[in-house]
Design a protein around this motif. Sequence first.
Motif, PDB file in Angstrom:
ATOM      1  N   LYS A  20       0.842  -1.194   0.000  1.00  0.00           N
ATOM      2  CA  LYS A  20       0.000   0.000   0.000  1.00  0.00           C
ATOM      3  C   LYS A  20       0.888   1.259   0.000  1.00  0.00           C
ATOM      4  CE  LYS A  20      -4.039   1.651   2.459  1.00  0.00           C
ATOM      5  NZ  LYS A  20      -4.600   1.714   3.799  1.00  0.00           N
ATOM      6  N   GLY A  21       0.615   2.146  -0.931  1.00  0.00           N
ATOM      7  CA  GLY A  21       1.387   3.384  -1.003  1.00  0.00           C
ATOM      8  C   GLY A  21       2.748   3.212  -1.635  1.00  0.00           C
ATOM      9  N   MET A  22       3.035   2.009  -2.116  1.00  0.00           N
ATOM     10  CA  MET A  22       4.355   1.733  -2.672  1.00  0.00           C
ATOM     11  C   MET A  22       4.700   2.599  -3.894  1.00  0.00           C
ATOM     12  SD  MET A  22       6.913  -0.097  -1.820  1.00  0.00           S
ATOM     13  CE  MET A  22       6.642  -1.687  -1.059  1.00  0.00           C
ATOM     14  N   PRO A  23       3.760   2.786  -4.865  1.00  0.00           N
ATOM     15  CA  PRO A  23       4.111   3.614  -6.027  1.00  0.00           C
ATOM     16  C   PRO A  23       4.620   5.001  -5.644  1.00  0.00           C
ATOM     17  CG  PRO A  23       2.083   2.456  -6.457  1.00  0.00           C
ATOM     18  CD  PRO A  23       2.419   2.187  -5.021  1.00  0.00           C
ATOM     19  N   GLY A  24       3.944   5.627  -4.688  1.00  0.00           N
ATOM     20  CA  GLY A  24       4.361   6.961  -4.248  1.00  0.00           C
ATOM     21  C   GLY A  24       5.754   6.957  -3.661  1.00  0.00           C
ATOM     22  N   ILE A  25       6.036   5.907  -2.880  1.00  0.00           N
ATOM     23  CA  ILE A  25       7.358   5.816  -2.250  1.00  0.00           C
ATOM     24  C   ILE A  25       8.438   5.595  -3.301  1.00  0.00           C
ATOM     25  CG2 ILE A  25       8.765   4.391  -0.721  1.00  0.00           C
ATOM     26  CD1 ILE A  25       6.255   3.979   0.958  1.00  0.00           C
ATOM     27  N   VAL A  26       8.152   4.690  -4.251  1.00  0.00           N
ATOM     28  CA  VAL A  26       9.124   4.425  -5.319  1.00  0.00           C
ATOM     29  C   VAL A  26       9.389   5.695  -6.119  1.00  0.00           C
ATOM     30  CG1 VAL A  26       9.490   3.200  -7.497  1.00  0.00           C
ATOM     31  CG2 VAL A  26       8.571   1.973  -5.535  1.00  0.00           C
TER      32      VAL A  26
END
Lengths: 134, 68
Positions: free
Chosen positions: A26-32
């Motif tokens: 969850k929220g991984m795209p933003g972190i990447v």
Amino acid sequence: MDTEKKPINEMRKRTINDYLDVETAKGMPGIVDSTVALDFLLAVKTGIRNCAASITETASPDARKFLRDLLDQTVELHAELSELMMNKGWLHPYQVNEQFQIDKASAQTALQIAGLNLFPGDTSRLGTFATPNY
Amino acid sequence: MEQHGLTLHETMEIHEMLNFKTICMTKSKMMQGLVFDQELKALLAKDVQQSMEAVKGLQGLLAKNQSH
């Protein structure tokens, strides 16, 4: 530009133990994206400094012209990238306090990811490449 | 004006710059396949294009120096 501020710190409250856990994604795209963008920004900044320093070691007009053009181009790229990062909510140069909070949270998440056993097993993959003499 | 080649320290600087730009180009190209955001991807693609020109230019400067 009407860009929604992405909650890039959303997953950072939990402790990541298992990278295969769906919750972790969850929220991984933003972190990447924010991480890649920051890496990109650091590279651009380093490029500008390298370029400026190189110019001070230059004697030939050709090299100087080339480096000056490169410097101009890189400064332009820096403007574009930092604007994009501000629009996406990844960079807050005007709210230093907010930036500090995000950076501290990012460091914490990075520490957790760094602590994971992300690549268990043999990663050589040599069987899939033509490497007769490797 | 009399045309000189590059000085020794210039050659070193240009060479360092070549290494730097080569790595930047490679990294931006790899990152393009990693990011989700398409605007960021477009900017990375632009960096790759500019870096290609820069690498070619630096190669040119170094090559011209060798012919002198």
